[in-house]
Scaffold this active site. Structure first.
Site, PDB file in Angstrom:
ATOM      1  N   TYR A 147       0.816  -1.216   0.000  1.00  0.00           N
ATOM      2  CA  TYR A 147       0.000   0.000   0.000  1.00  0.00           C
ATOM      3  C   TYR A 147       0.851   1.267   0.000  1.00  0.00           C
ATOM      4  O   TYR A 147       0.367   2.328  -0.362  1.00  0.00           O
ATOM      5  CB  TYR A 147      -0.924   0.032   1.235  1.00  0.00           C
ATOM      6  CG  TYR A 147      -1.993  -1.047   1.237  1.00  0.00           C
ATOM      7  CD1 TYR A 147      -2.154  -1.906   0.159  1.00  0.00           C
ATOM      8  CD2 TYR A 147      -2.844  -1.203   2.322  1.00  0.00           C
ATOM      9  CE1 TYR A 147      -3.117  -2.894   0.156  1.00  0.00           C
ATOM     10  CE2 TYR A 147      -3.814  -2.194   2.332  1.00  0.00           C
ATOM     11  CZ  TYR A 147      -3.945  -3.044   1.247  1.00  0.00           C
ATOM     12  OH  TYR A 147      -4.906  -4.015   1.245  1.00  0.00           O
ATOM     13  N   LYS A 206       4.117 -15.159   2.068  1.00  0.00           N
ATOM     14  CA  LYS A 206       4.067 -15.872   0.783  1.00  0.00           C
ATOM     15  C   LYS A 206       5.523 -16.107   0.402  1.00  0.00           C
ATOM     16  O   LYS A 206       6.016 -15.652  -0.641  1.00  0.00           O
ATOM     17  CB  LYS A 206       3.299 -15.007  -0.240  1.00  0.00           C
ATOM     18  CG  LYS A 206       2.906 -15.720  -1.500  1.00  0.00           C
ATOM     19  CD  LYS A 206       1.845 -16.789  -1.328  1.00  0.00           C
ATOM     20  CE  LYS A 206       1.601 -17.513  -2.634  1.00  0.00           C
ATOM     21  NZ  LYS A 206       0.846 -18.764  -2.491  1.00  0.00           N
ATOM     22  N   ASP A 238      -2.364 -18.006   1.483  1.00  0.00           N
ATOM     23  CA  ASP A 238      -3.538 -18.665   0.877  1.00  0.00           C
ATOM     24  C   ASP A 238      -4.062 -19.769   1.794  1.00  0.00           C
ATOM     25  O   ASP A 238      -5.278 -19.909   2.003  1.00  0.00           O
ATOM     26  CB  ASP A 238      -3.212 -19.201  -0.525  1.00  0.00           C
ATOM     27  CG  ASP A 238      -1.821 -19.811  -0.635  1.00  0.00           C
ATOM     28  OD1 ASP A 238      -1.050 -19.732   0.344  1.00  0.00           O
ATOM     29  OD2 ASP A 238      -1.493 -20.380  -1.681  1.00  0.00           O
ATOM     30  N   ASP A 262      -4.834  -6.854   6.058  1.00  0.00           N
ATOM     31  CA  ASP A 262      -6.068  -6.149   5.723  1.00  0.00           C
ATOM     32  C   ASP A 262      -7.143  -7.174   5.355  1.00  0.00           C
ATOM     33  O   ASP A 262      -8.276  -7.151   5.849  1.00  0.00           O
ATOM     34  CB  ASP A 262      -5.783  -5.206   4.536  1.00  0.00           C
ATOM     35  CG  ASP A 262      -6.910  -4.239   4.270  1.00  0.00           C
ATOM     36  OD1 ASP A 262      -7.839  -4.171   5.099  1.00  0.00           O
ATOM     37  OD2 ASP A 262      -6.883  -3.551   3.241  1.00  0.00           O
ATOM     38  N   ASP A 266     -10.316  -8.807   8.017  1.00  0.00           N
ATOM     39  CA  ASP A 266     -11.748  -8.723   7.693  1.00  0.00           C
ATOM     40  C   ASP A 266     -12.381 -10.110   7.636  1.00  0.00           C
ATOM     41  O   ASP A 266     -13.519 -10.301   8.053  1.00  0.00           O
ATOM     42  CB  ASP A 266     -11.963  -7.999   6.357  1.00  0.00           C
ATOM     43  CG  ASP A 266     -12.126  -6.494   6.558  1.00  0.00           C
ATOM     44  OD1 ASP A 266     -11.740  -6.001   7.645  1.00  0.00           O
ATOM     45  OD2 ASP A 266     -12.636  -5.818   5.655  1.00  0.00           O
TER      46      ASP A 266
END
Ligand code: NAD
Length: 378
Positions: A147, A206, A238, A262, A266
């Site tokens: 980001y 990852k 994942d 992020d 959620d």
């Protein structure tokens, strides 16, 4: 800050902010008496309330108050329907919240998700998936990664391979950048938080594809040696997303880079059933044992229910508990608030968002009654 005397800037903001903040302060006042510490709570406007009071989403006096305080208890800001002519940079979400995050170098976001067994029916998972229950803390890096790395969108013009005709298309680039130091400081937060919980950290990366991920895993593994009492495991993001819905009870602390955090926070939040139940903490510069923090509900201003005394105050009350735990080191008082919330739920008190028609021995209550029930349970 003397050891038992804390200054809090209480910024209720907009929408349901003032209603839920009132209940959190009510609960803090009871806690203060019970555990013999002193809270100097000063309220100040922020968001549209700041624009109305001083023509700025984060008035200078509010910012000055925050700087003089030991932590910020924040409600929420933003009312999408108010004055569309005001540019984005001056609207509350950016001008107040992002400004505060930047001003105080808030680099760690903590989102606990705990589903009391009495509320299993509001969880989207089938009961058999819940195991011993959901009690997860997502620790997310807030200032680095995808980001915030260099980004661009450009128009590319090139000749077609066979026809040699010029053709153009747009290309967007985001860059994922993280340094060892940024990984270390967020990992410290996760390991220290795990020490106050079930002493397990699952580090999400990852590492099989991304250079960022490989560095992340290496640095977290090294740093983990400083916390031999905390179990460390690594999981690809994942698989982490999948495990959250398959067997959420395996997680204690999930340590995540910004983008992964992020998304996973959620996903974890959805398991908690209602935004009205979910607190969060954003922590800044670390000192030896205390951290400056901004504590707020995970949800927003909920304009659809504002001013009706129906919002769930639990997210705000639990945010206050997080503040006691992480900024003031008052762990016992934090636990007392959390168990008072559990008791109010066990006693059948439900705000509209967690009320299920036909559920035995429950009672639909308003914001104030829920606050009163929690304060009484303390
Ligand atoms: P929202 O979180 O305000 O509301 C989403 C849904 O959840 C609504 O149906 C709402 O009624 C419900 N809800 C949220 N909190 C609740 C509570 N405590 N009790 C019961 N129900 C609750 O999200 P939104 O509608 O997308 O955003 C509204 C405004 O809030 C926007 O201006 C947005 O930018 C702002 N916002 C602010 C913050 C913040 O200040 N940190 C965070 C998110 C959204």
């Amino acid at each position: 800050m003397s050891s038992k005397n804390f200054k809090i800037a209480a910024l209720a903001g907009d929408g349901i902010g003032p209603e839920v903040m009132r209940e959190a302060i009510k609960v803090l006042r009871v806690t203060e008496k019970k555990f013999s510490f002193a809270l100097q709570i000063t309220e100040a406007p922020v968001g549209w309330a700041g624009i109305d009071a001083a023509s700025k989403a984060l008035p200078d006096a509010t910012l000055a108050l925050c700087k003089q305080s030991d932590s910020i208890l924040f409600g929420s800001v933003g009312l999408p329907d108010r004055d569309p002519t005001i540019p984005k940079e001056q609207r509350p979400e950016r001008a107040a919240l992002l400004r505060l995050r930047k001003e105080f170098g808030l680099f760690a976001n903590l989102r606990p998700v705990k589903l009391p067994k009495e509320l299993a029916s509001i969880c989207p998972l089938r009961p058999e998936r819940l195991g011993e229950g959901i009690d997860i803390l997502v620790v997310r890096e807030l200032t680095a990664g995808l980001y915030f790395g260099p980004k661009s969108t450009e128009e590319i013009v090139e000749l077609h391979e066979t026809t040699q005709q010029p053709r153009s298309y747009r290309k967007a680039v985001d860059t994922m950048v993280i340094t060892c130091g940024e990984i270390e400081r967020i990992a410290h937060v996760a390991f220290q938080a795990a020490r106050q919980r079930r002493r397990k950290v699952t580090s999400i990366d990852k590492a099989n594809i991304l250079e960022n991920g490989a560095l992340w895993r290496e640095v977290v593994t090294d740093l983990g040696k400083q916390y031999p009492d905390v179990a460390l495991e690594h999981m690809f993001v994942d698989n982490g997303a999948m495990q959250l819905v398959l067997r959420p009870s395996q997680f204690d602390v999930m340590l995540c880079e910004n983008t992964f955090g992020d998304i996973l926070s959620d996903e974890a939040a959805a398991l908690g059933g209602s935004l009205g139940m979910l607190p969060s903490a954003s922590l800044g510069k670390a000192s030896a044992e205390q951290m400056f923090g901004l504590y707020e509900p995970a949800g927003g201003t909920a304009p659809d229910i504002a001013g009706k005394n129906i919002a769930n105050p639990i997210a705000q009350v639990l945010s206050a508990a997080l503040m006691l735990r992480y900024s003031f080191g008052m762990v016992e008082a934090a636990v007392a608030i959390e168990s008072a919330v559990g008791k109010a739920i066990a006693a059948g008190y439900r705000t509209g968002d967690i009320f299920q028609v036909g559920e035995a021995e429950t009672r639909k209550v308003g914001t104030r009654e829920m606050g009163d029930a929690i304060a009484a349970a303390l």
